[in-house]
Design an enzyme around this catalytic site. Structure first.
Site, PDB file in Angstrom:
ATOM      1  N   LYS A   7      -2.030   0.325  -4.442  1.00 41.53           N
ATOM      2  CA  LYS A   7      -2.056  -0.826  -5.330  1.00 41.53           C
ATOM      3  C   LYS A   7      -3.387  -0.848  -6.072  1.00 41.53           C
ATOM      4  CE  LYS A   7       1.645  -2.291  -3.145  1.00 41.53           C
ATOM      5  NZ  LYS A   7       1.838  -1.092  -2.360  1.00 41.53           N
TER       6      LYS A   7
ATOM      7  N   ASP B 252      -0.549   3.368  -1.625  1.00 37.84           N
ATOM      8  CA  ASP B 252       0.659   3.913  -2.232  1.00 37.84           C
ATOM      9  C   ASP B 252       0.877   5.400  -2.036  1.00 37.84           C
ATOM     10  OD1 ASP B 252       1.200   1.459  -3.184  1.00 37.84           O
ATOM     11  OD2 ASP B 252       0.699   1.897  -5.249  1.00 37.84           O
TER      12      ASP B 252
END
Length: 159
Positions: free
Chosen positions: A47, A14
């Site tokens: 994540k 991310d």
């Protein structure tokens, strides 16, 4: 992978900081997704679960790489672990399950006791010290501020 340097690919990352913060002999590659962010110090926001994979890779002596595009670099963040607010999702996502019953109705069932609290984090931050290297459009670098700025010297703070 085509050059025999990476044996396994893990999809999803991310956020990575520019200063370096995100059980086999295989190399592990955490591949880019649209949500990935690399923070200036080299930390990677990803994540939930990436941090644990990086810890396991480090403990087993397995190289852990993160591949992402330069558009995912947050040039303002100096410390991903301290500065990134971690989103929490609804606890019901982990305390309940929904399914079809024998009578063909769909029901939600709580799988923990009513008084059990639950945390449901959307992502975690993997410190750059656990990342072997970052794979970007301009090349591969260490997961550190110096490594990232080595590939993107135009982003270095003015003296």
């Amino acid at each position: 992978m085509q050059h025999g340097m990476v044996d396994m690919v893990m999809v999803g990352a991310d956020r990575v900081t520019y200063t370096g913060h995100t059980a086999t002999s295989a190399s592990l590659l955490c591949d880019e997704t649209a949500d990935d962010v690399l923070l200036r110090p080299g930390d990677v926001a990803n994540k939930i679960g990436t941090y644990l994979k990086a810890l396991a890779a480090k403990d087993c002596g397995v190289p852990f790489y993160v591949a992402l595009g330069s558009s995912a670099i947050d040039w303002q963040c100096k410390d991903g672990v301290k500065e990134i607010p971690i989103e929490q999702r609804a606890p019901e996502e982990v305390t309940e399950i929904r399914g079809r019953c024998a009578d063909d109705t769909v029901q939600t069932v709580r799988i923990v006791s009513e008084d059990s609290p639950a945390a449901n984090y959307a992502f975690d931050v993997t410190p750059g010290r656990l990342v072997t290297g970052l794979i970007l459009e301009r090349g591969v670098c260490s997961a550190s501020e110096a490594g990232v700025l080595g590939l993107y010297p135009e982003k270095a703070p003015a003296p």
